[in-house]
Design a protein around this motif. Structure first.
Motif, PDB file in Angstrom:
ATOM      1  N   ASP A 181       0.790  -1.293   0.131  1.00  0.00           N
ATOM      2  CA  ASP A 181       0.096   0.035   0.104  1.00  0.00           C
ATOM      3  C   ASP A 181       0.841   1.316  -0.127  1.00  0.00           C
ATOM      4  O   ASP A 181       1.797   1.421   0.862  1.00  0.00           O
ATOM      5  CB  ASP A 181      -0.782   0.145   1.264  1.00  0.00           C
ATOM      6  N   ASP A 186       1.291   0.244  -7.011  1.00  0.00           N
ATOM      7  CA  ASP A 186      -0.031   0.258  -6.208  1.00  0.00           C
ATOM      8  C   ASP A 186       0.286  -1.245  -5.444  1.00  0.00           C
ATOM      9  O   ASP A 186       1.299  -1.636  -5.344  1.00  0.00           O
ATOM     10  CB  ASP A 186      -1.226  -0.309  -7.290  1.00  0.00           C
ATOM     11  N   ASN A 187      -0.882  -1.723  -4.637  1.00  0.00           N
ATOM     12  CA  ASN A 187      -0.688  -2.626  -3.573  1.00  0.00           C
ATOM     13  C   ASN A 187      -0.674  -4.129  -4.176  1.00  0.00           C
ATOM     14  O   ASN A 187      -0.511  -5.066  -3.824  1.00  0.00           O
ATOM     15  CB  ASN A 187      -1.496  -2.348  -2.663  1.00  0.00           C
TER      16      ASN A 187
END
Length: 260
Positions: A181, A186-187
């Motif tokens: 995160d 992005d995660n």
């Protein structure tokens, strides 16, 4: 303009029953012409001149065959001392058929042009109603897409929320979000994947950024490190590669050689 439109109609264009019928009539006329030409090819005159000839030569297969037959009959007649065969009787029927074929092809070509013209004009006349119908369908698709997008966004949020709960459990409360995160990439929640026993697969754990974290046993499958075979082969290649050195002799390239 009409011919261009009729010849480039999109497969999904919402044609009216009338336009569909005219298209069918146009296609049938074209098929009829093609079939007739194929079935009567021997009566069709064609250019048989070769490359380099100054003057075009034309020939009709049926007439050539008839003239050959006439010649044979003439030879047999003179050999037997009989009168020569009637030339018109032998060649006449073929020439009549040739004329009939030319007239029929001309009529069929006119039929094709007329049918195609009617089809093209009908397409032009229906552009506005077809465009409005397509616009309405596009609006319906947009509305459906917005619903699907909203559902996808909500599902993604649920995925990330539950992934964060898993991470909190797996790290004994040390991390309360997915490991990546806030990262620029992005995660990577879309890489979430479970093994048959319900544990997070090793590959997914690596993609999600769990490497380096202390994770409880029983939540992630880690039978062995994930190995990139292609990367290892490339490293092995460069580690064992010896550069090539070209030694040129004073006498020139003739006695030169490569050393490895």
């Amino acid at each position: 303009m009409a011919n261009y439109i009729a010849d480039n109609i999109p497969a999904d264009l919402p044609l009216s029953p009338k336009v569909k019928a005219l298209r069918k009539a146009s296609e049938d006329a074209a098929d009829k012409l093609s079939t007739y030409k194929a079935e009567n090819a021997e009566y069709r005159t064609r250019d048989v001149s070769q490359v380099g000839e100054l003057k075009a030569r034309y020939s009709t297969p049926a007439l050539v065959s008839a003239e050959k037959e006439l010649k044979e009959q003439e030879i047999q007649a003179v050999a037997a001392g009989k009168p020569l065969p009637d030339r018109d009787k032998v060649l006449g029927p073929v020439r009549v058929k040739m004329g009939e074929c030319d007239r029929t092809v001309s009529a069929l070509e006119s039929l094709v042009r007329q049918a195609h013209k009617a089809f093209s004009e009908a397409v032009n006349e229906d552009l506005v109603p077809m465009g409005l119908k397509a616009a309405k369908a596009a609006q319906k698709c947009l509305d459906a897409w917005k619903v699907a997008e909203s559902a996808a966004i909500a599902a993604r949020a649920d995925l990330e929320r539950n992934g964060a709960l898993f991470t909190w459990c797996a790290t004994s409360g040390q991390v309360d979000t997915l490991p990546l995160d806030g990262a620029s990439a992005d995660n990577r929640a879309e890489y979430w994947n479970l093994a048959e026993d319900g544990r997070l697969t090793t590959e997914s754990a690596i993609e999600l950024g769990f490497q380096g974290l202390s994770v409880l046993d029983g939540l992630v499958v880690i039978p062995a490190p994930v190995i990139d075979e292609a990367a290892l082969e490339e490293v092995k290649y460069w580690a064992n590669r010896k550069p090539q050195i070209h030694n040129a002799k004073d006498s020139g390239y003739e006695n030169s050689h490569w050393e490895f």
